[in-house]
Design a protein around this motif. Structure first.
Motif, mmCIF file in Angstrom:
data_model
loop_
_atom_site.group_PDB
_atom_site.id
_atom_site.type_symbol
_atom_site.label_atom_id
_atom_site.label_comp_id
_atom_site.label_asym_id
_atom_site.label_seq_id
_atom_site.Cartn_x
_atom_site.Cartn_y
_atom_site.Cartn_z
ATOM 1 N N VAL A 226 0.834 -1.201 0.000
ATOM 2 C CA VAL A 226 0.000 0.000 0.000
ATOM 3 C C VAL A 226 0.868 1.249 0.000
ATOM 4 O O VAL A 226 0.579 2.238 -0.690
ATOM 5 C CB VAL A 226 -0.958 -0.018 1.206
ATOM 6 N N GLY A 227 1.963 1.193 0.766
ATOM 7 C CA GLY A 227 2.891 2.328 0.735
ATOM 8 C C GLY A 227 3.483 2.527 -0.648
ATOM 9 O O GLY A 227 3.665 3.665 -1.119
ATOM 10 N N GLY A 228 3.791 1.420 -1.334
ATOM 11 C CA GLY A 228 4.300 1.535 -2.696
ATOM 12 C C GLY A 228 3.271 2.118 -3.646
ATOM 13 O O GLY A 228 3.603 2.925 -4.527
ATOM 14 N N LEU A 229 2.000 1.717 -3.485
ATOM 15 C CA LEU A 229 0.949 2.286 -4.326
ATOM 16 C C LEU A 229 0.808 3.781 -4.112
ATOM 17 O O LEU A 229 0.622 4.554 -5.060
ATOM 18 C CB LEU A 229 -0.385 1.591 -4.008
ATOM 19 N N LEU A 230 0.881 4.190 -2.829
ATOM 20 C CA LEU A 230 0.761 5.617 -2.547
ATOM 21 C C LEU A 230 1.911 6.392 -3.170
ATOM 22 O O LEU A 230 1.714 7.506 -3.696
ATOM 23 C CB LEU A 230 0.713 5.831 -1.034
ATOM 24 N N ALA A 231 3.108 5.825 -3.107
ATOM 25 C CA ALA A 231 4.244 6.505 -3.745
ATOM 26 C C ALA A 231 4.084 6.524 -5.261
ATOM 27 O O ALA A 231 4.464 7.494 -5.945
ATOM 28 C CB ALA A 231 5.542 5.816 -3.355
ATOM 29 N N ALA A 232 3.520 5.449 -5.840
ATOM 30 C CA ALA A 232 3.350 5.388 -7.290
ATOM 31 C C ALA A 232 2.346 6.412 -7.786
ATOM 32 O O ALA A 232 2.450 6.904 -8.917
ATOM 33 C CB ALA A 232 2.913 3.984 -7.703
ATOM 34 N N ASP A 243 -6.498 11.891 -9.039
ATOM 35 C CA ASP A 243 -7.177 12.237 -7.783
ATOM 36 C C ASP A 243 -8.006 11.055 -7.273
ATOM 37 O O ASP A 243 -7.997 10.746 -6.064
ATOM 38 C CB ASP A 243 -8.081 13.451 -7.999
ATOM 39 N N LEU A 244 -8.713 10.410 -8.186
ATOM 40 C CA LEU A 244 -9.542 9.277 -7.771
ATOM 41 C C LEU A 244 -8.684 8.137 -7.244
ATOM 42 O O LEU A 244 -8.979 7.538 -6.199
ATOM 43 C CB LEU A 244 -10.390 8.798 -8.950
ATOM 44 N N LEU A 245 -7.601 7.823 -7.948
ATOM 45 C CA LEU A 245 -6.721 6.738 -7.517
ATOM 46 C C LEU A 245 -6.043 7.067 -6.200
ATOM 47 O O LEU A 245 -5.932 6.210 -5.311
ATOM 48 C CB LEU A 245 -5.682 6.469 -8.604
ATOM 49 N N ARG A 246 -5.613 8.317 -6.030
ATOM 50 C CA ARG A 246 -4.957 8.706 -4.780
ATOM 51 C C ARG A 246 -5.932 8.583 -3.609
ATOM 52 O O ARG A 246 -5.562 8.118 -2.524
ATOM 53 C CB ARG A 246 -4.440 10.134 -4.900
ATOM 54 N N ALA A 247 -7.184 8.985 -3.829
ATOM 55 C CA ALA A 247 -8.174 8.881 -2.752
ATOM 56 C C ALA A 247 -8.412 7.430 -2.357
ATOM 57 O O ALA A 247 -8.503 7.099 -1.170
ATOM 58 C CB ALA A 247 -9.482 9.547 -3.192
ATOM 59 N N ARG A 253 -4.908 2.696 2.666
ATOM 60 C CA ARG A 253 -3.897 2.860 3.708
ATOM 61 C C ARG A 253 -4.542 3.086 5.071
ATOM 62 O O ARG A 253 -4.080 2.567 6.103
ATOM 63 C CB ARG A 253 -2.973 4.031 3.373
ATOM 64 N N GLY A 254 -5.635 3.868 5.105
ATOM 65 C CA GLY A 254 -6.334 4.063 6.380
ATOM 66 C C GLY A 254 -6.870 2.771 6.947
ATOM 67 O O GLY A 254 -6.811 2.532 8.165
ATOM 68 N N LEU A 255 -7.394 1.902 6.067
ATOM 69 C CA LEU A 255 -7.899 0.613 6.535
ATOM 70 C C LEU A 255 -6.771 -0.233 7.101
ATOM 71 O O LEU A 255 -6.922 -0.879 8.150
ATOM 72 C CB LEU A 255 -8.587 -0.110 5.379
ATOM 73 N N VAL A 256 -5.621 -0.240 6.433
ATOM 74 C CA VAL A 256 -4.479 -1.002 6.924
ATOM 75 C C VAL A 256 -4.019 -0.472 8.274
ATOM 76 O O VAL A 256 -3.712 -1.242 9.201
ATOM 77 C CB VAL A 256 -3.335 -0.982 5.895
ATOM 78 N N GLU A 257 -3.972 0.853 8.416
ATOM 79 C CA GLU A 257 -3.559 1.433 9.699
ATOM 80 C C GLU A 257 -4.564 1.089 10.793
ATOM 81 O O GLU A 257 -4.179 0.835 11.944
ATOM 82 C CB GLU A 257 -3.421 2.953 9.560
ATOM 83 N N ASP A 258 -5.843 1.079 10.441
ATOM 84 C CA ASP A 258 -6.850 0.684 11.433
ATOM 85 C C ASP A 258 -6.655 -0.765 11.861
ATOM 86 O O ASP A 258 -6.773 -1.109 13.048
ATOM 87 C CB ASP A 258 -8.251 0.869 10.857
ATOM 88 N N LEU A 259 -6.374 -1.653 10.914
ATOM 89 C CA LEU A 259 -6.138 -3.052 11.258
ATOM 90 C C LEU A 259 -4.928 -3.208 12.161
ATOM 91 O O LEU A 259 -4.942 -3.987 13.130
ATOM 92 C CB LEU A 259 -5.963 -3.877 9.982
#
Length: 443
Positions: A226-232, A243-247, A253-259
Motif C-alpha cells: 500500500v505504501g508503494g501504491l501511494l508513492a506510485a 485524484d480518484l486513484l490517490r483517494a 492505507r487508512g484501513l491497513v492502519e486501522d487493522l
C-alpha cells in the motif's frame, strides 16, 4: 432470594411435610389401636360380667342394667349377641368411651352393659403427638443449618462459575473456574458445568487468537504494497484519474492502519503517553481534523454563556490523558455520527465528559446489546453491525482508562458518551505555556 436460601427453604418444607405425614400416620394408627383395644376390653368385660350375673345374680364392678347413657344402637341387641359401640360424649371425668352390651335373657329382658373409658389412652395419645411435634421441631432446627451450609456450598460453586463466565464475556479469556470447584471431590452437575465453561473459554480463546493473528499478519503484509501504491500515485500526471486513484489508495492505507491499531489494542501493546492538556482544545482540534460540519459546545464556558457561536472555546478544564488517543476517539465518533446518522451533529464538553450526538436513526439494538463488532458496518447493503471506527474508539478508551457508553436519545439519534478518569489528587494545573502541544501535523 439467593439460591442457598431457596434450597434451604425447600429442604425445610420437605422436612416439615415428612414430619407431618409421619405424625399423622402415627396418630391415626395409635388412635385405631386404642379404639380396637377398648372394643376388645369391652367385649371381654361384658362376657365376664354376664357370667357373674348368671351364676350369682349380681352385677360385677362396672356393669349396669339398662343404663341411661347407653347408646341407642345398643338398646336392642339380639338375644345372646354381644355388641360394642363408640360413644364420643364427654361427661365429667369420662371422655370418649366404648360400650359393650348383651341382653341377659330373651327378648324384652334387661341389657347388661359395661363402659370402657378411653380418656387415659387418649391423654397418652395427645402426649405422644406433643412429643412428636417437639422432636420434629428439634430435628428441623438441627437439619436447617446443615441444609443452609450444603446449599451455600453449591451456591458458592455456581456463583464462581457465573463469575468466570461473566469475566469471559467481559473479555478476560484467561479466566477459568479451576480445579477448586470439586474436580477432586468427584463429578457432579456443577463440576460438569464448570468443565464445560472452561472448555468453552479455551475454544473461544483459540479462535480469537487465530483471528487476531490473522488480522495482524494481513495488516503487516499489506502495509508495504500500500505504501508503494501511494508513492506510485505521485508519479501519475495530474488529473481526475490521479485524484480518484490517490483517494482510493489513501482509503486503503487508512484501513491497513486501522487493522494494525486493532491488532496492537488486542495484544495490549498500546501504552498511553499522558500529558496535562486542555480538554476543550483537544476535542475542538479533533473535530476540526475530521473536516465535517460539527458544532462544539463547552458547557459553562464564558463564550457559551454570552451566546456566541459554538466553536473551539478556550477553557481552564485540563485533563491528564494521551491527547493523540483522545483525538482518535473523538474523531472516530464524529465520523461515525456523520456516516451513519444525520446532521446536525453536536459535540458537548462538560467537565471530564465528552458527548457526541447526532439526529439519525440511532444505534442498532444488537450494537447496544453486544457492543461494536469489527468488519461490520451499519449500512443496509453491507449487513448489520458497525465497522472499525467504534471498535477502535472503544479499545482506545479502555487504554486510557475511560468509559465509552453508546446509547440512543429518547427523541431519536445516537449518543456516544466518553467519560475520562479524574486526575490524580496531587495533580496541579500547569503553568502558562506548560500545556502539551495538541497541534500535530495532519496525517
Amino acid at each position: 432470594m439467593p439460591l442457598r436460601w431457596k434450597i434451604a427453604a425447600l429442604a425445610a418444607a420437605t422436612a416439615c411435610l415428612v414430619a407431618l405425614a409421619v405424625g399423622v400416620l402415627v396418630h391415626l394408627w395409635t388412635a385405631m389401636d386404642i379404639r380396637s383395644r377398648a372394643e376388645m376390653d369391652a367385649t371381654n368385660t361384658v362376657y365376664s360380667a354376664m357370667d357373674v350375673y348368671r351364676r350369682t345374680g349380681t352385677l360385677a364392678d362396672g356393669a349396669e342394667l339398662d343404663p341411661a347413657e347407653l347408646p341407642t344402637a345398643l338398646r336392642h341387641p339380639a338375644g345372646a349377641d354381644r355388641r360394642v359401640a363408640y360413644d364420643g360424649r364427654i361427661e365429667g371425668n369420662l371422655g370418649p368411651s366404648v360400650w359393650g352390651a348383651q341382653r341377659v335373657g330373651g327378648p324384652g329382658s334387661p341389657v347388661l352393659a359395661v363402659r370402657i373409658n378411653m380418656s387415659p389412652q387418649l391423654h397418652d395419645l395427645r402426649r405422644l403427638d406433643a412429643s412428636m411435634a417437639v422432636a420434629s421441631l428439634v430435628s428441623l432446627a438441627a437439619a436447617l443449618p446443615l441444609a443452609v451450609y450444603g446449599a451455600a456450598l453449591v451456591a458458592r460453586r455456581l456463583r464462581r462459575v457465573a463469575e468466570t463466565a461473566a469475566r469471559i464475556s467481559g473479555g478476560d479469556l484467561d479466566a477459568r473456574t479451576g480445579p477448586a470447584l470439586g474436580h477432586a471431590r468427584g463429578r457432579d452437575e456443577v463440576t460438569d458445568i464448570a468443565a464445560t465453561v472452561d472448555l468453552m473459554a479455551d475454544s473461544l480463546g483459540r479462535r480469537l487468537r487465530i483471528e487476531r493473528q490473522f488480522t495482524a499478519d494481513v495488516a503487516h503484509e499489506l502495509r508495504t504494497p500500500v505504501g508503494g501504491l501511494l508513492a506510485a500515485t505521485d508519479l501519475l500526471p495530474p488529473g481526475e484519474t490521479e485524484d480518484l486513484l490517490r483517494a482510493r489508495v489513501r482509503d486503503l492505507r487508512g484501513l491497513v492502519e486501522d487493522l494494525l491499531e486493532i491488532s496492537r489494542l488486542d495484544a495490549g501493546a498500546e501504552a498511553p503517553v499522558r500529558a496535562r492538556v486542555p480538554l476543550a482544545a483537544v476535542v475542538a482540534e479533533a473535530v476540526a481534523r475530521t473536516g465535517l460540519d460539527t458544532a462544539v459546545a463547552v458547557t459553562g464556558s464564558p463564550a457559551a454563556e454570552r451566546g456566541e457561536a459554538e466553536e473551539h472555546v478556550e477553557t481552564e478544564e485540563h485533563v491528564e490523558t494521551d491527547p493523540r488517543r483522545l483525538e482518535r476517539i473523538v474523531g472516530n465518533l464524529v465520523i461515525n455520527a456523520h456516516r451513519h446518522g444525520r446532521t446536525p451533529v453536536r459535540v458537548t464538553v462538560e467537565g471530564l465528559t465528552v458527548v457526541v450526538r447526532d439526529h439519525g436513526p440511532g444505534f442498532p439494538a444488537d450494537l447496544l446489546l453486544d457492543g461494536p463488532r469489527r468488519f461490520r458496518t451499519g449500512a443496509v447493503e453491507r449487513g448489520a453491525g458497525h465497522g472499525l471506527g467504534l471498535t477502535i474508539a472503544l479499545g482506545q478508551a479502555r487504554a486510557l482508562g475511560a468509559e465509552l457508553r453508546l446509547d440512543n436519545a429518547p427523541d431519536g439519534g445516537a449518543v456516544a458518551t466518553l467519560r475520562l478518569p479524574p486526575p490524580p489528587t496531587d495533580a496541579r494545573l500547569p503553568r502558562d505555556g506548560a500545556e502539551a502541544d495538541t497541534r500535530r501535523p495532519r496525517p
